[in-house]
Design a protein around this motif. Structure first.
Motif, PDB file in Angstrom:
ATOM      1  N   ASP A 195      -1.237  29.716 -36.965  1.00 30.90           N
ATOM      2  CA  ASP A 195      -1.330  30.637 -35.824  1.00 30.90           C
ATOM      3  C   ASP A 195      -0.032  30.682 -35.034  1.00 30.90           C
ATOM      4  OD1 ASP A 195      -3.915  31.315 -36.450  1.00 30.90           O
ATOM      5  OD2 ASP A 195      -4.828  29.952 -34.991  1.00 30.90           O
ATOM      6  N   ASN A 196       0.744  29.597 -35.085  1.00 29.03           N
ATOM      7  CA  ASN A 196       2.030  29.559 -34.384  1.00 29.03           C
ATOM      8  C   ASN A 196       3.070  30.455 -35.047  1.00 29.03           C
ATOM      9  OD1 ASN A 196       1.028  27.618 -32.588  1.00 29.03           O
ATOM     10  ND2 ASN A 196       1.562  25.967 -33.985  1.00 29.03           N
ATOM     11  N   PHE A 197       2.874  30.774 -36.321  1.00 30.05           N
ATOM     12  CA  PHE A 197       3.865  31.541 -37.076  1.00 30.05           C
ATOM     13  C   PHE A 197       3.377  32.934 -37.478  1.00 30.05           C
ATOM     14  CE2 PHE A 197       4.228  27.014 -38.045  1.00 30.05           C
ATOM     15  CZ  PHE A 197       5.474  26.748 -37.507  1.00 30.05           C
ATOM     16  N   ILE A 198       2.087  33.030 -37.716  1.00 32.26           N
ATOM     17  CA  ILE A 198       1.505  34.296 -38.175  1.00 32.26           C
ATOM     18  C   ILE A 198       0.480  34.752 -37.150  1.00 32.26           C
ATOM     19  CG2 ILE A 198       0.231  35.447 -40.021  1.00 32.26           C
ATOM     20  CD1 ILE A 198       1.288  33.267 -41.925  1.00 32.26           C
ATOM     21  N   PRO A 199       0.756  35.834 -36.419  1.00 31.60           N
ATOM     22  CA  PRO A 199      -0.214  36.297 -35.408  1.00 31.60           C
ATOM     23  C   PRO A 199      -1.515  36.767 -36.064  1.00 31.60           C
ATOM     24  CG  PRO A 199       1.659  37.814 -35.590  1.00 31.60           C
ATOM     25  CD  PRO A 199       1.948  36.659 -36.492  1.00 31.60           C
ATOM     26  N   SER A 200      -2.586  36.749 -35.292  1.00 32.09           N
ATOM     27  CA  SER A 200      -3.901  37.100 -35.845  1.00 32.09           C
ATOM     28  C   SER A 200      -3.935  38.526 -36.368  1.00 32.09           C
ATOM     29  CB  SER A 200      -4.999  36.873 -34.812  1.00 32.09           C
ATOM     30  OG  SER A 200      -4.800  37.710 -33.704  1.00 32.09           O
ATOM     31  N   TRP A 201      -3.214  39.459 -35.730  1.00 35.09           N
ATOM     32  CA  TRP A 201      -3.212  40.846 -36.218  1.00 35.09           C
ATOM     33  C   TRP A 201      -2.604  40.928 -37.617  1.00 35.09           C
ATOM     34  CZ3 TRP A 201       1.331  43.110 -37.564  1.00 35.09           C
ATOM     35  CH2 TRP A 201       2.503  42.586 -37.032  1.00 35.09           C
ATOM     36  N   LEU A 202      -1.610  40.082 -37.908  1.00 31.21           N
ATOM     37  CA  LEU A 202      -1.008  40.098 -39.240  1.00 31.21           C
ATOM     38  C   LEU A 202      -1.957  39.486 -40.276  1.00 31.21           C
ATOM     39  CD1 LEU A 202       1.417  40.810 -40.952  1.00 31.21           C
ATOM     40  CD2 LEU A 202       2.459  38.626 -40.292  1.00 31.21           C
ATOM     41  N   ASN A 203      -2.682  38.449 -39.866  1.00 30.14           N
ATOM     42  CA  ASN A 203      -3.688  37.857 -40.749  1.00 30.14           C
ATOM     43  C   ASN A 203      -4.736  38.905 -41.125  1.00 30.14           C
ATOM     44  OD1 ASN A 203      -5.291  36.029 -42.182  1.00 30.14           O
ATOM     45  ND2 ASN A 203      -6.314  35.323 -40.344  1.00 30.14           N
ATOM     46  N   HIS A 204      -5.192  39.662 -40.145  1.00 26.25           N
ATOM     47  CA  HIS A 204      -6.160  40.722 -40.434  1.00 26.25           C
ATOM     48  C   HIS A 204      -5.520  41.815 -41.284  1.00 26.25           C
ATOM     49  CE1 HIS A 204      -9.784  39.543 -38.376  1.00 26.25           C
ATOM     50  NE2 HIS A 204      -9.031  39.074 -37.393  1.00 26.25           N
ATOM     51  N   GLY A 205      -4.257  42.096 -41.042  1.00 25.48           N
ATOM     52  CA  GLY A 205      -3.560  43.090 -41.856  1.00 25.48           C
ATOM     53  C   GLY A 205      -3.513  42.692 -43.322  1.00 25.48           C
ATOM     54  N   MET A 206      -3.389  41.387 -43.588  1.00 27.98           N
ATOM     55  CA  MET A 206      -3.324  40.907 -44.964  1.00 27.98           C
ATOM     56  C   MET A 206      -4.692  40.754 -45.615  1.00 27.98           C
ATOM     57  SD  MET A 206      -0.286  38.050 -44.872  1.00 27.98           S
ATOM     58  CE  MET A 206      -1.091  36.990 -43.688  1.00 27.98           C
ATOM     59  N   HIS A 207      -5.721  40.452 -44.818  1.00 36.79           N
ATOM     60  CA  HIS A 207      -7.010  40.093 -45.411  1.00 36.79           C
ATOM     61  C   HIS A 207      -8.177  41.005 -45.053  1.00 36.79           C
ATOM     62  CE1 HIS A 207      -4.748  36.203 -45.440  1.00 36.79           C
ATOM     63  NE2 HIS A 207      -5.173  36.242 -46.683  1.00 36.79           N
ATOM     64  N   THR A 208      -8.036  41.868 -44.061  1.00 36.05           N
ATOM     65  CA  THR A 208      -9.157  42.702 -43.636  1.00 36.05           C
ATOM     66  C   THR A 208      -8.923  44.171 -43.948  1.00 36.05           C
ATOM     67  OG1 THR A 208      -9.578  41.166 -41.823  1.00 36.05           O
ATOM     68  CG2 THR A 208     -10.648  43.309 -41.695  1.00 36.05           C
TER      69      THR A 208
END
Length: 135
Positions: free
Chosen positions: A19-32
């Motif tokens: 979470d310190n390196f990858i913001p949650s919006w980017l995580n959702h961009g990759m997986h959602t």
């Protein structure tokens, strides 16, 4: 699969440290957001699939290549790209990789079936025919 494992135990697929390196919006961009875009593309683009055996062979080749890449990264760095792999035995890793490959093949077949269903229906509508009923 990512979200299932994330809900089960976040630390095995996406440790809080990230979470310190990858913001949650980017995580959702990759997986959602991948799924809605795949569905939009499926509806707007007719794909010509190769023969089923060639398509499945390509999926298996990609899967094995990716698994080898993940194992090579572990061999070089001593760290698994997916922390889940740290917690399972070598035999369980083989079963896990085989299961993932099987799931990828099922997704490929599902995509082929859906593509044929959507575009055969569209063709019937454009030609003004009723879609033939499956027995």
């Amino acid at each position: 699969m990512f979200w299932s494992l994330y809900i089960y135990d976040r630390e095995v697929v996406y440790p809080k440290l990230l979470d310190n390196f990858i913001p949650s919006w980017l995580n959702h961009g990759m997986h959602t957001t991948v799924l809605p875009f795949i569905l939009i593309e499926m509806r707007t683009t007719h794909h010509q699939y190769p023969s089923r055996s060639c398509g499945l062979a390509a999926v298996c080749t990609f899967s094995v290549g990716y698994i080898l890449w993940v194992c090579w990264i572990h061999q070089v760095t001593g760290v698994w790209v997916y922390p889940l792999l740290d917690y399972i035995s070598p035999g369980a890793k083989i079963i896990f990789f085989a299961t993932v490959t099987l799931v990828l093949n099922i997704f490929y077949l599902l995509g082929e079936v859906l593509n044929n269903y959507i575009w055969d229906t569209q063709k019937c509508i454009e030609e003004g025919k009723e879609k033939p009923k499956m027995d």
